[in-house]
Write a protein that holds these residues in place. Sequence first.
Motif, PDB file in Angstrom:
ATOM      1  N   VAL A  32       0.921  -1.224  -0.182  1.00 21.34           N
ATOM      2  CA  VAL A  32      -0.159  -0.098   0.129  1.00 21.34           C
ATOM      3  C   VAL A  32       0.862   0.837  -0.042  1.00 21.34           C
ATOM      4  N   MET A  33       0.839   2.682  -0.571  1.00 25.75           N
ATOM      5  CA  MET A  33       1.356   3.491  -0.508  1.00 25.75           C
ATOM      6  C   MET A  33       0.234   4.397  -0.331  1.00 25.75           C
ATOM      7  N   ASN A  34       0.835   5.646  -0.387  1.00 29.96           N
ATOM      8  CA  ASN A  34       0.046   7.097   0.368  1.00 29.96           C
ATOM      9  C   ASN A  34       1.423   7.747  -0.268  1.00 29.96           C
ATOM     10  N   ILE A  35       0.644   8.662  -0.990  1.00 33.16           N
ATOM     11  CA  ILE A  35       2.027   9.442  -1.434  1.00 33.16           C
ATOM     12  C   ILE A  35       1.032  11.091  -1.876  1.00 33.16           C
ATOM     13  N   GLY A  36       1.526  11.682  -0.954  1.00 34.50           N
ATOM     14  CA  GLY A  36       0.706  13.002  -1.850  1.00 34.50           C
ATOM     15  C   GLY A  36      -1.209  12.698  -1.402  1.00 34.50           C
ATOM     16  N   ALA A  37      -2.060  13.683  -2.804  1.00 39.93           N
ATOM     17  CA  ALA A  37      -3.013  13.079  -2.917  1.00 39.93           C
ATOM     18  C   ALA A  37      -3.437  11.736  -2.739  1.00 39.93           C
ATOM     19  N   PHE A  38      -3.012  11.232  -3.601  1.00 41.83           N
ATOM     20  CA  PHE A  38      -2.636   8.957  -4.341  1.00 41.83           C
ATOM     21  C   PHE A  38      -2.936   8.278  -3.373  1.00 41.83           C
ATOM     22  N   SER A  39      -3.621   7.309  -2.855  1.00 45.16           N
ATOM     23  CA  SER A  39      -3.138   6.773  -2.074  1.00 45.16           C
ATOM     24  C   SER A  39      -3.322   5.092  -2.974  1.00 45.16           C
ATOM     25  N   GLY A  40      -3.395   4.462  -2.774  1.00 47.86           N
ATOM     26  CA  GLY A  40      -3.610   2.753  -3.226  1.00 47.86           C
ATOM     27  C   GLY A  40      -2.558   1.669  -3.626  1.00 47.86           C
ATOM     28  N   SER A  41      -2.701   0.833  -3.856  1.00 47.99           N
ATOM     29  CA  SER A  41      -1.574  -0.587  -4.210  1.00 47.99           C
ATOM     30  C   SER A  41      -2.340  -0.830  -5.713  1.00 47.99           C
ATOM     31  N   LEU A  42      -1.223  -1.317  -6.343  1.00 50.69           N
ATOM     32  CA  LEU A  42      -0.903  -1.815  -7.734  1.00 50.69           C
ATOM     33  C   LEU A  42      -0.156  -3.792  -6.801  1.00 50.69           C
ATOM     34  N   TYR A  43      -0.577  -4.125  -7.189  1.00 52.88           N
ATOM     35  CA  TYR A  43      -0.234  -5.557  -7.008  1.00 52.88           C
ATOM     36  C   TYR A  43      -0.126  -6.819  -8.355  1.00 52.88           C
ATOM     37  N   PHE A  44       0.890  -7.328  -8.268  1.00 55.52           N
ATOM     38  CA  PHE A  44       0.804  -8.463  -9.209  1.00 55.52           C
ATOM     39  C   PHE A  44       1.164  -9.608  -8.490  1.00 55.52           C
ATOM     40  N   ALA A  45       0.829 -11.002  -9.408  1.00 52.39           N
ATOM     41  CA  ALA A  45       1.435 -12.666  -8.911  1.00 52.39           C
ATOM     42  C   ALA A  45       1.307 -12.871  -7.852  1.00 52.39           C
ATOM     43  N   THR A  46       0.048 -12.394  -6.798  1.00 50.71           N
ATOM     44  CA  THR A  46      -0.274 -13.513  -5.180  1.00 50.71           C
ATOM     45  C   THR A  46      -0.658 -14.377  -5.666  1.00 50.71           C
ATOM     46  N   PRO A  47      -0.575 -15.580  -5.739  1.00 46.29           N
ATOM     47  CA  PRO A  47      -1.006 -16.911  -5.668  1.00 46.29           C
ATOM     48  C   PRO A  47      -1.856 -16.823  -4.230  1.00 46.29           C
ATOM     49  N   VAL A  48      -3.256 -17.368  -5.697  1.00 46.28           N
ATOM     50  CA  VAL A  48      -4.343 -17.624  -4.958  1.00 46.28           C
ATOM     51  C   VAL A  48      -5.225 -19.430  -4.668  1.00 46.28           C
ATOM     52  N   VAL A  49      -6.348 -19.623  -4.474  1.00 45.47           N
ATOM     53  CA  VAL A  49      -6.936 -20.718  -4.500  1.00 45.47           C
ATOM     54  C   VAL A  49      -8.245 -20.974  -3.506  1.00 45.47           C
ATOM     55  N   GLY A  50      -9.334 -20.933  -4.510  1.00 43.83           N
ATOM     56  CA  GLY A  50     -10.702 -20.742  -3.386  1.00 43.83           C
ATOM     57  C   GLY A  50     -11.390 -19.944  -3.916  1.00 43.83           C
ATOM     58  N   LEU A  51     -11.813 -19.393  -2.264  1.00 41.43           N
ATOM     59  CA  LEU A  51     -12.930 -18.642  -2.422  1.00 41.43           C
ATOM     60  C   LEU A  51     -11.689 -17.376  -1.964  1.00 41.43           C
ATOM     61  N   LEU A  52     -12.224 -16.234  -2.617  1.00 37.80           N
ATOM     62  CA  LEU A  52     -10.924 -14.992  -1.887  1.00 37.80           C
ATOM     63  C   LEU A  52     -11.445 -14.110  -1.597  1.00 37.80           C
ATOM     64  N   THR A  53     -10.818 -13.722  -0.445  1.00 39.16           N
ATOM     65  CA  THR A  53     -11.084 -12.402   0.945  1.00 39.16           C
ATOM     66  C   THR A  53      -9.849 -10.663   0.976  1.00 39.16           C
ATOM     67  N   LEU A  54     -10.636 -10.098   0.407  1.00 41.29           N
ATOM     68  CA  LEU A  54      -9.571  -8.898   0.658  1.00 41.29           C
ATOM     69  C   LEU A  54      -9.727  -8.627   1.519  1.00 41.29           C
ATOM     70  N   THR A  55      -8.762  -7.904   2.405  1.00 45.94           N
ATOM     71  CA  THR A  55      -8.804  -6.837   3.547  1.00 45.94           C
ATOM     72  C   THR A  55      -8.719  -6.037   3.398  1.00 45.94           C
ATOM     73  N   ILE A  56      -9.206  -4.816   3.481  1.00 45.86           N
ATOM     74  CA  ILE A  56      -8.196  -2.637   3.814  1.00 45.86           C
ATOM     75  C   ILE A  56      -8.402  -2.601   4.508  1.00 45.86           C
ATOM     76  N   LYS A  57      -7.611  -2.111   4.928  1.00 45.52           N
ATOM     77  CA  LYS A  57      -7.681  -1.138   6.455  1.00 45.52           C
ATOM     78  C   LYS A  57      -7.115   0.314   6.030  1.00 45.52           C
ATOM     79  N   GLY A  58      -7.759   1.258   6.585  1.00 41.14           N
ATOM     80  CA  GLY A  58      -7.510   3.053   6.284  1.00 41.14           C
ATOM     81  C   GLY A  58      -8.155   3.666   6.788  1.00 41.14           C
ATOM     82  N   THR A  59      -7.299   5.003   6.988  1.00 37.17           N
ATOM     83  CA  THR A  59      -8.267   5.722   7.600  1.00 37.17           C
ATOM     84  C   THR A  59      -9.148   6.771   6.517  1.00 37.17           C
ATOM     85  N   ASP A  60     -10.165   7.436   6.734  1.00 34.97           N
ATOM     86  CA  ASP A  60     -11.039   8.421   6.099  1.00 34.97           C
ATOM     87  C   ASP A  60     -10.622  10.012   6.908  1.00 34.97           C
ATOM     88  N   HIS A  61     -10.163  10.912   6.035  1.00 36.08           N
ATOM     89  CA  HIS A  61     -10.398  12.103   6.518  1.00 36.08           C
ATOM     90  C   HIS A  61     -11.424  13.237   5.555  1.00 36.08           C
TER      91      HIS A  61
END
Length: 164
Positions: free
Chosen positions: A95-124
């Motif tokens: 995850v990255m927070n650079i100036g006005a941009f926040s996000g994530s870019l990911y590749f080749a993450t091994p997965v199988v079956g049901l997928l659970t994506l968890t994102i944690k952060g703070t809103d302003h």
Amino acid sequence: MKLKSLLAAGLMAAAAGGAWANDYTSPVLAMTGGPIDWTISFGTSHTDGLAFTDTYTFSYSGLPGTAQGFFANVASTAGDLNFNWADINGAPLPVMNIGAFSGSLYFATPVVGLLTLTIKGTDHGVGSYAGTLDVTSPVPEPATYGMLLGGLALMGALARRRKS
């Protein structure tokens, strides 16, 4: 006096435990596509200025594969989001927070079956994000099919020989 102490303790416990967070949990979302490439879009908004934990659950064919994708937020005059943590099935994502941009870019993450994506952060203020997730299952090479056919031919020849 006892009631005041209980009330104060309850308020402190709620504040310390993050009970006021604006968490989001999606129902199980079916990815589209297949049988080799699956995809889905996701996202949500936050408006209360507190920490959040968003949990998305996705289903696809369930074959082993790799996940790639992104999620992002761009700050506006109404507010911003900062991401602190993200993972897919427990595998951490950058995850990255650079100036006005926040996000994530990911590749080749091994997965199988049901997928659970968890994102944690703070809103302003008022902030939202969106993203996509793609899962690619490997396609057997043509040589694999050749070996399969060769093996079946060998089994057929052995069965024919036993009959004679």
